[in-house]
Design a protein around this motif. Structure first.
Motif, PDB file in Angstrom:
ATOM      1  N   UNK A  34      22.052 -38.140  62.161  1.00  0.00           N
ATOM      2  CA  UNK A  34      21.708 -39.521  62.477  1.00  0.00           C
ATOM      3  C   UNK A  34      20.423 -39.894  61.745  1.00  0.00           C
ATOM      4  N   UNK A  35      20.485 -40.993  60.987  1.00  0.00           N
ATOM      5  CA  UNK A  35      19.315 -41.532  60.296  1.00  0.00           C
ATOM      6  C   UNK A  35      18.863 -42.770  61.057  1.00  0.00           C
ATOM      7  N   UNK A  36      17.740 -42.649  61.766  1.00  0.00           N
ATOM      8  CA  UNK A  36      17.240 -43.748  62.577  1.00  0.00           C
ATOM      9  C   UNK A  36      16.292 -44.596  61.735  1.00  0.00           C
ATOM     10  N   UNK A  37      16.479 -45.901  61.803  1.00  0.00           N
ATOM     11  CA  UNK A  37      15.637 -46.836  61.064  1.00  0.00           C
ATOM     12  C   UNK A  37      14.419 -47.163  61.917  1.00  0.00           C
ATOM     13  N   UNK A  38      13.219 -47.129  61.343  1.00  0.00           N
ATOM     14  CA  UNK A  38      12.045 -47.499  62.145  1.00  0.00           C
ATOM     15  C   UNK A  38      12.113 -48.972  62.543  1.00  0.00           C
ATOM     16  N   UNK A  39      11.517 -49.331  63.679  1.00  0.00           N
ATOM     17  CA  UNK A  39      11.596 -50.731  64.122  1.00  0.00           C
ATOM     18  C   UNK A  39      10.887 -51.664  63.147  1.00  0.00           C
ATOM     19  N   UNK A  40      11.458 -52.845  62.984  1.00  0.00           N
ATOM     20  CA  UNK A  40      10.867 -53.830  62.078  1.00  0.00           C
ATOM     21  C   UNK A  40       9.716 -54.540  62.765  1.00  0.00           C
ATOM     22  N   UNK A  63      24.226 -44.045  60.230  1.00  0.00           N
ATOM     23  CA  UNK A  63      23.062 -44.875  59.916  1.00  0.00           C
ATOM     24  C   UNK A  63      23.343 -46.308  60.303  1.00  0.00           C
ATOM     25  N   UNK A  64      22.272 -47.077  60.392  1.00  0.00           N
ATOM     26  CA  UNK A  64      22.399 -48.487  60.716  1.00  0.00           C
ATOM     27  C   UNK A  64      22.410 -49.278  59.417  1.00  0.00           C
ATOM     28  N   UNK A  81      32.846 -48.094  61.566  1.00  0.00           N
ATOM     29  CA  UNK A  81      31.799 -48.969  62.094  1.00  0.00           C
ATOM     30  C   UNK A  81      31.816 -48.929  63.616  1.00  0.00           C
ATOM     31  N   UNK A  82      30.618 -48.836  64.215  1.00  0.00           N
ATOM     32  CA  UNK A  82      30.467 -48.765  65.659  1.00  0.00           C
ATOM     33  C   UNK A  82      29.405 -49.763  66.095  1.00  0.00           C
ATOM     34  N   UNK A  83      29.479 -50.161  67.350  1.00  0.00           N
ATOM     35  CA  UNK A  83      28.510 -51.108  67.895  1.00  0.00           C
ATOM     36  C   UNK A  83      27.187 -50.465  68.257  1.00  0.00           C
ATOM     37  N   UNK A  84      27.206 -49.191  68.652  1.00  0.00           N
ATOM     38  CA  UNK A  84      25.979 -48.504  69.052  1.00  0.00           C
ATOM     39  C   UNK A  84      25.924 -47.118  68.415  1.00  0.00           C
ATOM     40  N   UNK A  85      24.733 -46.577  68.416  1.00  0.00           N
ATOM     41  CA  UNK A  85      24.536 -45.230  67.882  1.00  0.00           C
ATOM     42  C   UNK A  85      25.231 -44.204  68.778  1.00  0.00           C
ATOM     43  N   UNK A  86      25.199 -44.431  70.082  1.00  0.00           N
ATOM     44  CA  UNK A  86      25.812 -43.495  71.013  1.00  0.00           C
ATOM     45  C   UNK A  86      27.326 -43.425  70.812  1.00  0.00           C
ATOM     46  N   UNK A  87      27.946 -44.561  70.511  1.00  0.00           N
ATOM     47  CA  UNK A  87      29.389 -44.575  70.279  1.00  0.00           C
ATOM     48  C   UNK A  87      29.740 -43.796  69.018  1.00  0.00           C
ATOM     49  N   UNK A  92      25.522 -58.509  60.944  1.00  0.00           N
ATOM     50  CA  UNK A  92      26.043 -57.159  60.745  1.00  0.00           C
ATOM     51  C   UNK A  92      24.950 -56.095  60.619  1.00  0.00           C
ATOM     52  N   UNK A  93      23.688 -56.461  60.856  1.00  0.00           N
ATOM     53  CA  UNK A  93      22.602 -55.487  60.737  1.00  0.00           C
ATOM     54  C   UNK A  93      22.527 -54.579  61.963  1.00  0.00           C
ATOM     55  N   UNK A  94      23.217 -54.944  63.029  1.00  0.00           N
ATOM     56  CA  UNK A  94      23.186 -54.131  64.246  1.00  0.00           C
ATOM     57  C   UNK A  94      24.299 -53.089  64.272  1.00  0.00           C
ATOM     58  N   UNK A  95      25.170 -53.066  63.278  1.00  0.00           N
ATOM     59  CA  UNK A  95      26.265 -52.101  63.245  1.00  0.00           C
ATOM     60  C   UNK A  95      25.769 -50.718  62.851  1.00  0.00           C
ATOM     61  N   UNK A  96      26.404 -49.712  63.407  1.00  0.00           N
ATOM     62  CA  UNK A  96      26.156 -48.328  63.029  1.00  0.00           C
ATOM     63  C   UNK A  96      27.370 -47.834  62.268  1.00  0.00           C
TER      64      UNK A  96
END
Length: 92
Positions: free
Chosen positions: A74-80, A6-7, A54-60, A19-23
């Motif tokens: 994977x829990x994807x957050x809807x766009x703000x 999750x993000x 902690x990862x920089x991207x979801x793909x990583x 740190x909101x961009x971390x996965x």
């Protein structure tokens, strides 16, 4: 082993997005928590539930889970969506 990816959510106490961009890959607890008879604290013998990767991207994060055979959800957050307002809009 089960895990969730999750993000990190934005801190509600501050306006910044640090740190909101971390996965994060977090393992699901394998054992139920139980109360310690002496102190009364809740705990278990499962050490995997204490691990957060902690990862920089979801793909990583997904590639790490696939590499080590971790069943990850994977829990994807809807766009703000920002609602931009001006003070002058109160008087229209």
């Amino acid at each position: 082993m089960q895990a969730r990816i999750f993000q990190r959510p934005k801190n509600a106490m501050q306006s910044g997005k640090a740190l909101a961009e971390q996965w994060i890959l977090e393992f699901a607890p394998a054992q139920a928590r139980k109360a310690d008879p002496l102190m009364g604290w809740a705990g278990s013998g499962d050490t995997q539930s204490q691990v957060q990767l902690k990862f920089g991207t979801q793909e990583a994060a997904q590639a790490y889970a696939d590499k080590y055979g971790i069943d990850a959800v994977v829990h994807v957050v809807p766009p703000r969506r920002l609602k931009l307002q001006a003070y002058a809009d109160n008087f229209r």
